[in-house]
Write a protein that holds these residues in place. Structure first.
Motif, mmCIF file in Angstrom:
data_model
loop_
_atom_site.group_PDB
_atom_site.id
_atom_site.type_symbol
_atom_site.label_atom_id
_atom_site.label_comp_id
_atom_site.label_asym_id
_atom_site.label_seq_id
_atom_site.Cartn_x
_atom_site.Cartn_y
_atom_site.Cartn_z
ATOM 1 N N MET A 1 0.996 -1.169 0.049
ATOM 2 C CA MET A 1 -0.020 -0.162 -0.148
ATOM 3 C C MET A 1 0.795 1.455 -0.085
ATOM 4 O O MET A 1 1.735 1.338 0.555
ATOM 5 N N GLU A 2 0.614 2.148 -0.752
ATOM 6 C CA GLU A 2 1.171 3.436 -0.970
ATOM 7 C C GLU A 2 1.365 4.355 0.115
ATOM 8 O O GLU A 2 2.507 4.807 0.471
ATOM 9 N N SER A 3 0.274 4.526 0.954
ATOM 10 C CA SER A 3 0.354 5.352 2.164
ATOM 11 C C SER A 3 0.120 4.459 3.417
ATOM 12 O O SER A 3 -0.969 4.257 3.665
ATOM 13 N N PRO A 4 1.139 4.332 4.214
ATOM 14 C CA PRO A 4 0.916 3.628 5.380
ATOM 15 C C PRO A 4 -0.128 4.405 6.592
ATOM 16 O O PRO A 4 -0.882 3.871 7.202
ATOM 17 N N MET A 5 0.254 5.674 6.456
ATOM 18 C CA MET A 5 -0.535 6.562 7.308
ATOM 19 C C MET A 5 -2.031 6.535 7.055
ATOM 20 O O MET A 5 -2.856 6.513 7.932
ATOM 21 N N GLU A 6 -2.571 6.602 5.738
ATOM 22 C CA GLU A 6 -3.873 6.595 5.178
ATOM 23 C C GLU A 6 -4.504 5.346 5.693
ATOM 24 O O GLU A 6 -5.458 5.254 6.191
ATOM 25 N N ILE A 7 -3.801 3.885 5.371
ATOM 26 C CA ILE A 7 -4.367 2.729 5.755
ATOM 27 C C ILE A 7 -4.368 2.686 7.288
ATOM 28 O O ILE A 7 -5.491 2.248 7.645
ATOM 29 N N LEU A 8 -3.375 3.034 8.106
ATOM 30 C CA LEU A 8 -3.491 2.968 9.394
ATOM 31 C C LEU A 8 -4.792 3.885 9.926
ATOM 32 O O LEU A 8 -5.478 3.437 11.305
ATOM 33 N N GLN A 9 -4.794 5.028 9.413
ATOM 34 C CA GLN A 9 -5.805 5.982 9.778
ATOM 35 C C GLN A 9 -7.193 5.268 9.553
ATOM 36 O O GLN A 9 -8.163 5.453 10.445
ATOM 37 N N ALA A 10 -7.299 4.428 8.307
ATOM 38 C CA ALA A 10 -8.528 4.092 8.147
ATOM 39 C C ALA A 10 -8.951 2.925 8.882
ATOM 40 O O ALA A 10 -9.978 2.856 9.297
ATOM 41 N N CYS A 11 -8.179 2.207 9.384
ATOM 42 C CA CYS A 11 -8.172 1.118 10.444
ATOM 43 C C CYS A 11 -8.795 1.747 11.785
ATOM 44 O O CYS A 11 -9.603 1.125 12.249
ATOM 45 N N TYR A 12 -8.044 2.884 11.956
ATOM 46 C CA TYR A 12 -8.455 3.354 13.338
ATOM 47 C C TYR A 12 -9.778 3.850 13.284
ATOM 48 O O TYR A 12 -10.763 3.813 14.215
ATOM 49 N N ASP A 13 -10.344 4.549 12.023
ATOM 50 C CA ASP A 13 -11.476 5.163 11.987
ATOM 51 C C ASP A 13 -12.675 4.047 11.938
ATOM 52 O O ASP A 13 -13.898 4.352 12.404
ATOM 53 N N LYS A 14 -12.263 2.839 11.494
ATOM 54 C CA LYS A 14 -13.307 1.808 11.318
ATOM 55 C C LYS A 14 -13.212 0.771 12.278
ATOM 56 O O LYS A 14 -14.023 -0.256 12.194
ATOM 57 N N LEU A 15 -12.519 0.926 13.423
ATOM 58 C CA LEU A 15 -12.652 0.217 14.578
ATOM 59 C C LEU A 15 -13.472 0.503 15.532
ATOM 60 O O LEU A 15 -13.587 1.720 16.006
ATOM 61 N N ASN A 16 -14.264 -0.504 16.193
ATOM 62 C CA ASN A 16 -15.130 -0.294 17.244
ATOM 63 C C ASN A 16 -14.293 0.208 18.561
ATOM 64 O O ASN A 16 -13.096 -0.206 18.570
ATOM 65 N N ALA A 17 -14.652 0.406 19.714
ATOM 66 C CA ALA A 17 -14.203 1.093 20.834
ATOM 67 C C ALA A 17 -12.871 0.235 21.340
ATOM 68 O O ALA A 17 -11.833 0.715 21.693
ATOM 69 N N LYS A 18 -13.280 -0.971 21.481
ATOM 70 C CA LYS A 18 -12.380 -1.988 21.985
ATOM 71 C C LYS A 18 -11.762 -3.155 21.135
ATOM 72 O O LYS A 18 -11.242 -4.174 21.332
ATOM 73 N N GLY A 19 -11.820 -2.607 19.684
ATOM 74 C CA GLY A 19 -11.473 -3.503 18.624
ATOM 75 C C GLY A 19 -9.978 -3.420 18.544
ATOM 76 O O GLY A 19 -9.070 -2.961 19.103
ATOM 77 N N LYS A 20 -9.310 -4.513 17.653
ATOM 78 C CA LYS A 20 -8.151 -4.917 17.266
ATOM 79 C C LYS A 20 -7.785 -4.760 15.963
ATOM 80 O O LYS A 20 -8.530 -5.082 15.131
ATOM 81 N N VAL A 21 -6.509 -4.529 15.756
ATOM 82 C CA VAL A 21 -5.902 -4.896 14.498
ATOM 83 C C VAL A 21 -4.705 -5.755 14.583
ATOM 84 O O VAL A 21 -3.863 -5.426 15.393
ATOM 85 N N ILE A 22 -4.517 -6.499 13.594
ATOM 86 C CA ILE A 22 -3.197 -7.222 13.340
ATOM 87 C C ILE A 22 -2.784 -6.798 12.045
ATOM 88 O O ILE A 22 -3.557 -6.948 11.004
#
Length: 310
Positions: A178-199
């Motif tokens: 992915m071209e923009s690490p910041m954009e994809i991590l921000q998208a993950c943050y925005d789409k995550l529920n309050a106690k959600g997790k990302v791997i």
């Protein structure tokens, strides 16, 4: 023609940069591609993304769009029993192939789970067969949307374009494409529920093989890998967005050694050539070496476990 990227580290923002050249080696296509290495956090990024990048994915085996392999009823019943036993006990004897990182997440079967860069959706299908009921795959390179069943949907779009929120977001060797690490991590943050997790599972430049072999490192994978972080660089970016990096597990394999050795010998990535050049004993020794490197934090790929900061 190519698109020139901005000249700062995409992970730590550092401006102390150096460049090196790499070639396409997996298919033997050659060419010369300029990468930038950050002298502060040691992350690397492709300096210019080719306009014809798609042609470097010409082999369908690379991008995982082979037909999805379904399981029959009896097999699905077995997989559900196995998953219940595994989540309850963690026993190796019932561990699925994706067990080591999945157990750490402690998922509920009702969790809403997204797989970003899902390819043909096989991993999500295995989760469905194991009893999970709300599964979504995102990949803009799919041919079209696909409702596999009521529990599993594959979407021809980016995560950013979804209106849903998720309990778990996964990326398995998609982040580096992915071209923009910041954009994809921000998208993950925005789409995550309050106690959600990302791997996120990805190569990292903490790898000893990268330090030793440089442009021959098999997971450099020019020009398909646009960004490869160091653990420090990834942590810096994740914290900037609002994530806590809970854990980092190195999970590299012998691939880092035999793949790199093939490139050094002038071959492309060919399993038949691997078996011709390297003995079973050599491959087993490399597998043991990979385990040692993982224990020492010198392996060439990791699994990042992220949660939202409170």
């Amino acid at each position: 023609m190519s698109t020139r990227l901005y000249k700062a580290c995409k992970f730590c923002g550092g401006s102390s940069l150096t460049t090196f050249q790499a070639s396409e080696r997996m298919f033997g296509m050659g060419g010369s591609f300029t990468y930038t290495e950050c002298m502060d956090c040691k992350s690397i990024q492709l300096d210019e993304v080719p306009d014809d990048l798609a042609r470097y994915y010409h082999n369908s085996d690379y991008y995982s769009f082979l037909p999805l392999v379904p399981s029959g009823l009896a097999r699905r019943v077995f997989k559900k029993i196995r998953m219940n036993l595994f989540l309850a006990s963690g026993a190796k004897v019932v561990e699925p192939s994706f067990g080591y990182w999945f157990k750490k997440l402690g998922p509920g079967f009702h969790w809403k789970i997204a797989d970003v860069g899902c390819g043909n959706g096989q991993l999500l299908y295995e989760l469905y067969a194991s009893g999970f009921t709300d599964l979504h795959g995102f990949d803009p390179f799919m041919e079209k949307d696909l409702a596999v069943n009521e529990q599993l949907h594959l979407w021809k779009k980016r995560l950013e374009d979804s209106e849903d929120q998720f309990d778990l977001i996964m990326m398995h060797h998609a982040f580096e494409h992915m071209e923009s690490p910041m954009e994809i991590l921000q998208a993950c943050y925005d789409k995550l529920n309050a106690k959600g997790k990302v791997i996120i599972r990805t190569p990292v430049t903490d790898a000893q093989v990268w330090r030793d072999k440089r442009e021959y490192w098999v997971q450099l994978d020019a020009p398909r890998h646009l960004n490869i972080p160091s653990v420090m660089g990834f942590d810096t970016l994740a914290r900037t967005i609002g994530f806590d990096l809970q854990e980092v597990i190195f999970d590299s394999s012998a691939f880092q050694f035999w793949g790199t050795a093939l490139y050094e010998e002038g071959f492309h990535l060919d399993l038949k050539m691997r078996d011709k050049l390297f003995s079973k004993r050599e491959l087993e020794a490399w597998e043991k070496k990979a385990l040692h490197y993982n224990e020492e934090g010198k392996g060439d790929q990791v699994c990042f476990f992220l949660t939202k900061s409170d």
